[in-house]
Design a protein around this motif. Structure first.
Motif, PDB file in Angstrom:
ATOM      1  N   ALA A   1       0.831  -1.208   0.000  1.00 56.41           N
ATOM      2  CA  ALA A   1       0.000   0.000   0.000  1.00 56.41           C
ATOM      3  C   ALA A   1       0.867   1.260   0.000  1.00 56.41           C
ATOM      4  O   ALA A   1       0.546   2.243  -0.672  1.00 56.41           O
ATOM      5  CB  ALA A   1      -0.912  -0.005   1.226  1.00 56.41           C
TER       6      ALA A   1
ATOM      7  N   SER B   1       1.999   1.745  -3.592  1.00 54.83           N
ATOM      8  CA  SER B   1       0.987   1.806  -4.644  1.00 54.83           C
ATOM      9  C   SER B   1      -0.071   2.867  -4.363  1.00 54.83           C
ATOM     10  O   SER B   1      -0.570   3.507  -5.268  1.00 54.83           O
ATOM     11  CB  SER B   1       0.304   0.438  -4.809  1.00 54.83           C
ATOM     12  OG  SER B   1       1.175  -0.441  -5.470  1.00 54.83           O
ATOM     13  N   TRP B   2      -0.410   3.027  -3.069  1.00 56.14           N
ATOM     14  CA  TRP B   2      -1.443   4.006  -2.698  1.00 56.14           C
ATOM     15  C   TRP B   2      -0.842   5.203  -1.976  1.00 56.14           C
ATOM     16  O   TRP B   2      -1.541   6.181  -1.727  1.00 56.14           O
ATOM     17  CB  TRP B   2      -2.504   3.359  -1.786  1.00 56.14           C
ATOM     18  CG  TRP B   2      -3.210   2.196  -2.400  1.00 56.14           C
ATOM     19  CD1 TRP B   2      -3.303   1.902  -3.733  1.00 56.14           C
ATOM     20  CD2 TRP B   2      -3.927   1.162  -1.718  1.00 56.14           C
ATOM     21  NE1 TRP B   2      -4.020   0.745  -3.907  1.00 56.14           N
ATOM     22  CE2 TRP B   2      -4.422   0.276  -2.698  1.00 56.14           C
ATOM     23  CE3 TRP B   2      -4.210   0.909  -0.373  1.00 56.14           C
ATOM     24  CZ2 TRP B   2      -5.169  -0.848  -2.381  1.00 56.14           C
ATOM     25  CZ3 TRP B   2      -4.951  -0.203  -0.058  1.00 56.14           C
ATOM     26  CH2 TRP B   2      -5.423  -1.083  -1.057  1.00 56.14           C
TER      27      TRP B   2
ATOM     28  N   ASP C   1       0.417   5.317   1.206  1.00 56.95           N
ATOM     29  CA  ASP C   1       0.372   5.342   2.660  1.00 56.95           C
ATOM     30  C   ASP C   1       0.464   3.921   3.199  1.00 56.95           C
ATOM     31  O   ASP C   1       0.045   2.975   2.540  1.00 56.95           O
ATOM     32  CB  ASP C   1      -0.922   6.009   3.151  1.00 56.95           C
ATOM     33  CG  ASP C   1      -0.726   6.689   4.488  1.00 56.95           C
ATOM     34  OD1 ASP C   1       0.319   6.423   5.126  1.00 56.95           O
ATOM     35  OD2 ASP C   1      -1.590   7.479   4.890  1.00 56.95           O
TER      36      ASP C   1
ATOM     37  N   THR D   1      -4.517   2.680   4.958  1.00 52.36           N
ATOM     38  CA  THR D   1      -5.634   3.542   4.588  1.00 52.36           C
ATOM     39  C   THR D   1      -6.877   3.023   5.300  1.00 52.36           C
ATOM     40  O   THR D   1      -6.971   1.825   5.598  1.00 52.36           O
ATOM     41  CB  THR D   1      -5.879   3.523   3.073  1.00 52.36           C
ATOM     42  OG1 THR D   1      -6.130   2.173   2.674  1.00 52.36           O
ATOM     43  CG2 THR D   1      -4.685   4.054   2.317  1.00 52.36           C
TER      44      THR D   1
ATOM     45  N   ASP E   1      -9.637   1.709   4.792  1.00 49.27           N
ATOM     46  CA  ASP E   1     -10.374   1.007   3.754  1.00 49.27           C
ATOM     47  C   ASP E   1     -11.127  -0.149   4.420  1.00 49.27           C
ATOM     48  O   ASP E   1     -10.639  -0.727   5.390  1.00 49.27           O
ATOM     49  CB  ASP E   1      -9.362   0.472   2.735  1.00 49.27           C
ATOM     50  CG  ASP E   1     -10.013   0.012   1.459  1.00 49.27           C
ATOM     51  OD1 ASP E   1      -9.877   0.710   0.453  1.00 49.27           O
ATOM     52  OD2 ASP E   1     -10.662  -1.051   1.486  1.00 49.27           O
TER      53      ASP E   1
ATOM     54  N   SER F   1     -13.928   1.141  -2.064  1.00 47.40           N
ATOM     55  CA  SER F   1     -12.753   0.497  -1.519  1.00 47.40           C
ATOM     56  C   SER F   1     -11.682   0.510  -2.596  1.00 47.40           C
ATOM     57  O   SER F   1     -11.976   0.373  -3.773  1.00 47.40           O
ATOM     58  CB  SER F   1     -13.084  -0.932  -1.106  1.00 47.40           C
ATOM     59  OG  SER F   1     -11.902  -1.632  -0.807  1.00 47.40           O
ATOM     60  N   MET F   2     -10.423   0.720  -2.150  1.00 43.97           N
ATOM     61  CA  MET F   2      -9.344   0.725  -3.125  1.00 43.97           C
ATOM     62  C   MET F   2      -8.804  -0.676  -3.350  1.00 43.97           C
ATOM     63  O   MET F   2      -8.128  -0.937  -4.331  1.00 43.97           O
ATOM     64  CB  MET F   2      -8.198   1.613  -2.618  1.00 43.97           C
ATOM     65  CG  MET F   2      -8.500   3.091  -2.762  1.00 43.97           C
ATOM     66  SD  MET F   2      -6.991   4.002  -2.832  1.00 43.97           S
ATOM     67  CE  MET F   2      -6.535   3.986  -1.119  1.00 43.97           C
ATOM     68  N   HIS F   3      -9.097  -1.548  -2.385  1.00 48.94           N
ATOM     69  CA  HIS F   3      -8.526  -2.878  -2.441  1.00 48.94           C
ATOM     70  C   HIS F   3      -9.184  -3.699  -3.553  1.00 48.94           C
ATOM     71  O   HIS F   3     -10.403  -3.776  -3.606  1.00 48.94           O
ATOM     72  CB  HIS F   3      -8.727  -3.563  -1.082  1.00 48.94           C
ATOM     73  CG  HIS F   3      -7.899  -4.786  -0.915  1.00 48.94           C
ATOM     74  ND1 HIS F   3      -8.212  -5.968  -1.518  1.00 48.94           N
ATOM     75  CD2 HIS F   3      -6.761  -5.010  -0.226  1.00 48.94           C
ATOM     76  CE1 HIS F   3      -7.299  -6.866  -1.192  1.00 48.94           C
ATOM     77  NE2 HIS F   3      -6.402  -6.315  -0.407  1.00 48.94           N
TER      78      HIS F   3
ATOM     79  N   THR G   1     -14.541  -2.098  -6.773  1.00 50.52           N
ATOM     80  CA  THR G   1     -13.355  -2.388  -7.566  1.00 50.52           C
ATOM     81  C   THR G   1     -13.446  -3.799  -8.125  1.00 50.52           C
ATOM     82  O   THR G   1     -14.161  -4.645  -7.616  1.00 50.52           O
ATOM     83  CB  THR G   1     -12.071  -2.292  -6.721  1.00 50.52           C
ATOM     84  OG1 THR G   1     -12.197  -3.231  -5.650  1.00 50.52           O
ATOM     85  CG2 THR G   1     -11.872  -0.913  -6.179  1.00 50.52           C
TER      86      THR G   1
END
Lengths: 69, 194
Positions: free
Chosen positions: B66, B69-70, B72, B75, B77, B135-137, B143
């Motif tokens: 993370a 890629s993100w 942080d 997150t 999430d 959600s980013m996951h 997603t």
């Protein structure tokens, strides 16, 4: 001794993250392949630490079974 | 995603292994409550213990992924928090076991706990993130999962063996501990004829 070595190994990860803000961060180079290397190292370290713990527990059992004979 | 997509072979199987080991654990907890044979309790507790180790490695690897890629380490999430709660629940299981002195009481209480903890773990780490609005996951919320990406088939070819290999690794670690406990258990039950 073993613990000290493991601690030193973990410290090497912290030193990497100290340079996280610079542009030349190796973690962002080569398509971030070093992120994968770090992830592999974490799992490798985790499993080695766990195996050492299992070894210790087994030694304790061996001693117990020997004493009670 | 860059080369970090290769983490698919490391980060994701950690969680698959954890879920596999926890399934074995809860099945043996139920068996224990049916038969009150301590051997089932030993299998249940050791599988949960190794499962937690894999969960912690899953959290650590996910955190590193993370970060790059993100941006942080952590997150807020649904997937991340849910998984963290799930791992904490099973850490509580191990602490609960250590806090009880009497062996049969320990086995009974922790078996009942694990029957409640397992469905909650699945809900927190899997079902709720799937239902989350954003959600980013990958694989949760709106997603798409990794199977929806135009994955090149080479990755798929290594992913399934990797999952099987990591589950085998987890099971092997668990059996080492189980065999060790069985030795102590058999020795003790030989000393005290019941």
């Amino acid at each position: 001794m073993k613990i000290k070595l493991i601690f030193l190994f973990l410290l090497s990860f912290i030193t990497n993250s100290l340079f996280a803000q610079t542009q030349q961060n190796p973690f962002y180079s080569n398509g971030k392949i070093y992120v994968v290397v770090t992830v592999m190292s974490i799992i490798f370290t985790g499993i080695i630490i766990y195996l050492v713990r299992i070894d210790r527990r087994l030694k304790k059992t061996e001693r117990e079974l020997k004493d009670n004979k | 995603m860059d080369e970090t997509v290769r983490n698919l072979n490391y980060h994701v199987p950690m969680w698959f292994t954890m879920i596999a080991l926890l399934s074995v654990s809860v099945a043996n907890s139920i068996k224990y409550l049916k038969t009150f044979d301590m051997r089932y309790d030993i299998i249940a507790s050791k599988c949960a213990g190794v499962g937690v180790v894999f969960g912690l490695m899953g959290l650590a690897t996910g955190s590193v992924w993370a970060r790059f890629s993100w941006g942080d380490w952590w997150t807020t999430d649904a997937k991340l928090n849910g998984a963290a709660i799930g791992v904490l629940m099973y850490l509580a299981y191990l602490i609960l076991r250590n806090s009880l002195e009497d062996a049969s009481k320990k086995a009974r209480v922790s078996s009942v706990y694990s029957i409640f903890a397992f469905p909650l773990f699945i809900v927190f780490a899997w079902v709720l993130p799937k239902m989350a609005a954003n959600s980013m996951h990958p694989g949760s919320g709106d997603t798409v999962g990794f199977n929806k990406y135009p994955l090149n088939n080479n990755l798929r070819m290594t992913f399934y063996p990797a999952v099987m290999g990591w589950i085998a690794m987890g099971w092997w670690l668990a059996t080492l501990l189980i065999r060790n406990e069985f030795l102590i258990h058999d020795k003790q039950s030989n000393e005290i004829p019941d």
